[in-house]
Design a protein around this motif. Structure first.
Motif, mmCIF file in Angstrom:
data_model
loop_
_atom_site.group_PDB
_atom_site.id
_atom_site.type_symbol
_atom_site.label_atom_id
_atom_site.label_comp_id
_atom_site.label_asym_id
_atom_site.label_seq_id
_atom_site.Cartn_x
_atom_site.Cartn_y
_atom_site.Cartn_z
ATOM 1 N N ASP A 5 -14.764 8.795 -8.575
ATOM 2 C CA ASP A 5 -16.181 9.135 -8.447
ATOM 3 C C ASP A 5 -16.985 7.857 -8.659
ATOM 4 N N SER A 6 -17.250 7.155 -7.569
ATOM 5 C CA SER A 6 -17.904 5.851 -7.685
ATOM 6 C C SER A 6 -19.354 5.966 -8.146
ATOM 7 N N MET A 7 -20.011 7.067 -7.852
ATOM 8 C CA MET A 7 -21.392 7.231 -8.302
ATOM 9 C C MET A 7 -21.468 7.334 -9.820
ATOM 10 N N ARG A 8 -20.481 7.967 -10.441
ATOM 11 C CA ARG A 8 -20.450 8.079 -11.899
ATOM 12 C C ARG A 8 -20.279 6.701 -12.550
ATOM 13 N N VAL A 9 -19.553 5.809 -11.892
ATOM 14 C CA VAL A 9 -19.365 4.454 -12.407
ATOM 15 C C VAL A 9 -20.595 3.603 -12.112
ATOM 16 N N LEU A 10 -21.245 3.869 -10.979
ATOM 17 C CA LEU A 10 -22.373 3.051 -10.534
ATOM 18 C C LEU A 10 -23.649 3.297 -11.336
ATOM 19 N N LEU A 11 -23.944 4.531 -11.667
ATOM 20 C CA LEU A 11 -25.219 4.858 -12.318
ATOM 21 C C LEU A 11 -25.455 4.137 -13.644
ATOM 22 N N PRO A 12 -24.472 4.046 -14.553
ATOM 23 C CA PRO A 12 -24.745 3.302 -15.789
ATOM 24 C C PRO A 12 -25.079 1.830 -15.552
ATOM 25 N N VAL A 13 -24.479 1.246 -14.533
ATOM 26 C CA VAL A 13 -24.776 -0.150 -14.207
ATOM 27 C C VAL A 13 -26.207 -0.266 -13.689
ATOM 28 N N LEU A 14 -26.607 0.653 -12.843
ATOM 29 C CA LEU A 14 -27.941 0.590 -12.258
ATOM 30 C C LEU A 14 -29.042 0.902 -13.264
ATOM 31 N N LEU A 15 -28.770 1.759 -14.218
ATOM 32 C CA LEU A 15 -29.784 2.135 -15.196
ATOM 33 C C LEU A 15 -29.858 1.189 -16.393
ATOM 34 N N ASN A 16 -28.927 0.267 -16.491
ATOM 35 C CA ASN A 16 -28.918 -0.704 -17.579
ATOM 36 C C ASN A 16 -30.049 -1.707 -17.371
ATOM 37 N N LYS A 17 -30.907 -1.857 -18.361
ATOM 38 C CA LYS A 17 -32.057 -2.757 -18.258
ATOM 39 C C LYS A 17 -31.662 -4.231 -18.345
ATOM 40 N N ASN A 18 -30.475 -4.514 -18.864
ATOM 41 C CA ASN A 18 -30.046 -5.899 -19.039
ATOM 42 C C ASN A 18 -29.606 -6.555 -17.733
ATOM 43 N N HIS A 19 -29.331 -5.754 -16.713
ATOM 44 C CA HIS A 19 -28.864 -6.312 -15.444
ATOM 45 C C HIS A 19 -30.047 -6.723 -14.575
ATOM 46 N N ASP A 20 -29.873 -7.833 -13.885
ATOM 47 C CA ASP A 20 -30.864 -8.361 -12.967
ATOM 48 C C ASP A 20 -30.957 -7.456 -11.733
ATOM 49 N N SER A 21 -32.082 -7.477 -11.037
ATOM 50 C CA SER A 21 -32.228 -6.625 -9.847
ATOM 51 C C SER A 21 -31.246 -7.040 -8.745
ATOM 52 N N TYR A 22 -30.933 -8.324 -8.651
ATOM 53 C CA TYR A 22 -29.964 -8.770 -7.644
ATOM 54 C C TYR A 22 -28.557 -8.252 -7.949
ATOM 55 N N ASP A 23 -28.223 -8.148 -9.224
ATOM 56 C CA ASP A 23 -26.934 -7.569 -9.595
ATOM 57 C C ASP A 23 -26.883 -6.082 -9.245
ATOM 58 N N LYS A 24 -28.011 -5.407 -9.404
ATOM 59 C CA LYS A 24 -28.069 -3.991 -9.048
ATOM 60 C C LYS A 24 -27.955 -3.805 -7.535
ATOM 61 N N ILE A 25 -28.561 -4.712 -6.774
ATOM 62 C CA ILE A 25 -28.429 -4.662 -5.313
ATOM 63 C C ILE A 25 -26.982 -4.885 -4.911
ATOM 64 N N ARG A 26 -26.321 -5.835 -5.565
ATOM 65 C CA ARG A 26 -24.899 -6.069 -5.279
ATOM 66 C C ARG A 26 -24.059 -4.831 -5.586
ATOM 67 N N ALA A 27 -24.376 -4.160 -6.687
ATOM 68 C CA ALA A 27 -23.634 -2.950 -7.055
ATOM 69 C C ALA A 27 -23.853 -1.844 -6.029
ATOM 70 N N ILE A 28 -25.086 -1.696 -5.552
ATOM 71 C CA ILE A 28 -25.363 -0.688 -4.527
ATOM 72 C C ILE A 28 -24.628 -1.039 -3.236
ATOM 73 N N LEU A 29 -24.630 -2.310 -2.874
ATOM 74 C CA LEU A 29 -23.913 -2.728 -1.655
ATOM 75 C C LEU A 29 -22.417 -2.491 -1.781
ATOM 76 N N LEU A 30 -21.851 -2.750 -2.952
ATOM 77 C CA LEU A 30 -20.421 -2.468 -3.147
ATOM 78 C C LEU A 30 -20.133 -0.985 -3.006
ATOM 79 N N TYR A 31 -21.043 -0.171 -3.515
ATOM 80 C CA TYR A 31 -20.893 1.283 -3.359
ATOM 81 C C TYR A 31 -20.936 1.669 -1.880
#
Length: 133
Positions: A5-31
């Motif tokens: 379940d990749s969405m379950r793994v992805l959401l904590p990364v995206l909601l983490n305030k410590n991550h940069d927006s570019y890192d979140k974009i990379r995570a969405i692209l990997l998904y």
């Protein structure tokens, strides 16, 4: 190990305030890459929840490189079927065979669908293999 379940793994990364927006974009692209696209609704929700509306073009512009960002039944219908190459001898460092190899082999054998490949002409029935067509 494959992620079930990749969405379950992805959401904590995206909601983490410590991550940069570019890192979140990379995570969405990997998904998107791992699932061969996502729905328009799902992509819009991800972009709004992560608050990257201003940078959403970085994700959407991948469609110009033929990456299926938005998956649909029509997009899946035009995919070229892959050949089974499990029996072929490969080099030790070879991991995959590109789709273009399958397409070129089908073009040589005149097996391409004329609807998907209108500019690839078929050989005339009287052609015996000698001379140019």
């Amino acid at each position: 190990q494959k992620v079930k379940d990749s969405m379950r793994v992805l959401l904590p990364v995206l909601l983490n305030k410590n991550h940069d927006s570019y890192d979140k974009i990379r995570a969405i692209l990997l998904y998107i890459f791992s699932t061969n696209g996502t729905t328009q609704e799902n992509l819009d929700k991800l972009i709004q929840n992560v608050q990257i509306e201003s940078d959403s073009d970085m994700i959407r512009n991948w469609k110009y490189l033929d990456v299926p960002v938005i998956s649909s039944f029509v997009a899946q219908q035009h995919k070229h079927p892959r050949r089974d190459r499990s029996k072929e001898e490969t080099f030790q460092l070879s991991r995959w065979t590109p789709v273009i190899k399958d397409i070129m082999e089908d073009a040589i054998e005149n097996k391409l669908d004329s609807k998907d490949w209108p500019y690839c002409s078929r050989c005339p029935p009287t052609w015996n293999g000698s001379g140019a067509v």
